[in-house]
Design an enzyme around this catalytic site. Structure first.
Site, PDB file in Angstrom:
ATOM      1  N   GLU A 214       0.827  -1.205   0.000  1.00  0.00           N
ATOM      2  CA  GLU A 214       0.000   0.000   0.000  1.00  0.00           C
ATOM      3  C   GLU A 214       0.870   1.267   0.000  1.00  0.00           C
ATOM      4  OE1 GLU A 214      -4.114  -1.642   2.002  1.00  0.00           O
ATOM      5  OE2 GLU A 214      -2.701  -0.646   3.334  1.00  0.00           O
TER       6      GLU A 214
ATOM      7  N   GLU B 213      -5.366  -8.248  -0.819  1.00  0.00           N
ATOM      8  CA  GLU B 213      -6.028  -8.071   0.474  1.00  0.00           C
ATOM      9  C   GLU B 213      -7.505  -7.788   0.250  1.00  0.00           C
ATOM     10  OE1 GLU B 213      -4.490  -5.368   3.395  1.00  0.00           O
ATOM     11  OE2 GLU B 213      -2.406  -5.782   2.834  1.00  0.00           O
TER      12      GLU B 213
END
Length: 486
Positions: free
Chosen positions: A192, A385
């Site tokens: 991320e 995810e």
């Protein structure tokens, strides 16, 4: 007439599995030569809806360094995957995992970040973890830096604020690519990467004493250093292990306009650009023009080295991976009711329900995200995810009936299948997380995601016994049917 067969389901060889981060599962924070990481100075939040990840200040950092508590700093203990990895990976294999996304703790390999030689004890742990994956036919998908870096580099360089940190990162990646050539096929450079604009959690840089304009200057400069490090790692990987694939990873924020009003639509477009900026750089190999206006308006001037543009152009990733948990709504005005989530600060969507942590549940948003990312980049996509954090109740007969989790995942898998039929090239899906772990955002244990329950509470009390939830058996059937039975 033009016609082409529409895919009927998930492709053969689809990478079903789960994802964890070293700092949330491993524990063993101070043994076998491991150094302390930036994740291990983050306190447990007392507010379960506070997702700011307890931003670190110079004062709190000093307190953490002088405190050896694993109760106050739960990421130091994780769920003891370090000593349970054989048991845990065996459970993943029982579910039928084709892939397991894990990260390597930088501080196990270079405890302070600036050592000349790697820590062999740390490498041996990952040798054994990968051997166990191989034993069960599980493909390791490895995140190189997942919300942690050596605290030593914060103290020495102020983390990624200094360009010198690039060299320490590429020294680390070189060791990994050489050691695990032919063993790890899929790498991710940063988890991320857009987290860098939120501060310490993504940059390892202290900026609590800076005014807001200087904070953003520092954070975007740190992010630029990460972009260069990522591109250099891509070039390293392609040279050292040409058969491997190396990707980037984005926290995807799917944003809707509050109304059809043009200014609301423009506000949503801007939020979308600010999210996709990160992948534009890593996939397309250059800074997008729309960021020139943003940097100008916010007084941000980035320092580029002479060859930075060439490095970015050459070091483009092979695939794009992303997390997806929720969508958000935005408008031109600021008079909105906020919804919380994984870096999302938009308006609550009246058409959606929310999790216990206020994260809005939007399976169709995943289909939209997949289509938009595929249309924009035309490279393989990988959902690394997606999951539901919830309070799970252990029954007297030691069962966990988590139908709410099954329902959440089922709806998202159905939308993934729809996106594949839309023409999206999707190579895998690793849920977050297959086993209960310490929350990234709040460092609590009560926020559980796993198919496997871990007997541990927020204070670190418990036997650490692993217990299969109802969702464990459900996901096993999903994988066995390659997504036909959901």
């Amino acid at each position: 007439m033009y016609s082409k067969n529409v895919p009927s389901g998930f492709p053969r060889g689809f990478l079903w599995g789960g994802a964890t981060a070293a700092n949330q599962v491993e524990g063993a924070w101070n043994i076998a030569g491991k150094g302390i990481s930036t994740a291990e100075v983050v306190k447990r939040s007392t507010n379960r809806k506070d997702f700011t990840m307890n931003q670190i200040t110079k004062q709190s950092l000093t307190a953490a360094i002088n405190d050896s508590s694993t109760t106050t700093y739960p990421k130091r203990r994780g769920v003891d995957f370090y000593h349970h990895y054989k048991e845990d990976i065996k459970l993943f294999a029982e579910m039928g995992f084709k892939a397991y996304r894990l990260s390597i703790a930088w501080t196990r390999i270079f405890p302070n970040g600036d050592e000349a030689e790697p820590n062999e004890q740390g490498l041996l742990f990952y040798d054994h973890a990968f051997e166990t994956c191989c034993k069960y036919g599980i493909e390791p998908v490895v995140t190189i830096s997942h919300y942690e870096m050596p605290l030593g580099l914060t103290l020495k360089n102020n983390g990624w604020a200094a360009r010198e940190t690039i060299n320490e990162y590429t020294k680390f990646t070189k060791v990994l690519f050489e050691r695990y050539r032919g063993i790890v096929k899929y790498w991710l450079t940063f988890n991320e990467i857009n987290a860098a604009v939120w501060g310490f959690n993504g940059t390892g840089a202290l900026d609590d004493d800076l005014p807001n304009d200087q904070k953003m200057q520092l954070r975007y400069q740190a992010l630029h250093h990460q972009f260069i490090a990522s591109a250099l790692a891509v070039l390293q990987c392609h040279k050292l292990d040409p058969e491997a694939k190396i990707g980037c990873m984005l926290a995807r924020m799917q944003t809707y306009a509050k109304t059809p009003a043009p200014l609301d639509v423009r506000a949503a477009q801007l939020q979308d650009q600010l999210n996709l900026f990160f992948t534009d750089v890593q996939v397309r190999g250059e800074y997008p023009n729309y960021m020139n206006r943003y940097f100008y308006d916010n007084g941000i001037e980035l320092k580029f080295a002479a060859d930075d543009e060439e490095i970015l152009a050459k070091g483009k990733v092979d695939y794009l991976s992303f997390s997806y948990y929720m969508s958000t709504v935005t408008a031109d005005d600021n008079n909105i009711t906020k919804a919380t989530g994984n870096f999302a600060l938009g308006e609550a969507n009246p058409y959606l329900t929310s999790s216990e942590w206020g994260w809005q549940i939007d399976p169709v948003g995943l289909r939209i995200a997949l289509n938009e990312l595929w249309d924009r980049y035309q490279i393989p996509l990988f959902i690394v995810e997606n999951g539901l954090g919830a309070v799970d109740e252990l029954t007297p007969d030691r069962k966990i009936h988590d139908d709410y989790r099954i329902d959440y995942l089922r709806k998202h898998i159905i939308q993934m299948k729809e996106a594949i039929q839309d023409g999206v090239e999707l190579i895998g899906y690793t849920t977050w997380g297959p086993i209960d772990l310490i929350s990234a955002s709040t460092s609590e244990m009560a926020k559980r995601y796993g198919f496997i329950y871990v007997d541990q509470d927020d204070e670190g009390r418990g036997s650490l016994t692993r217990i299969r939830k109802d969702s464990f058996y459900w996901f096993k059937k999903v994988i066995a049917s390659n997504g036909r039975e959901v």
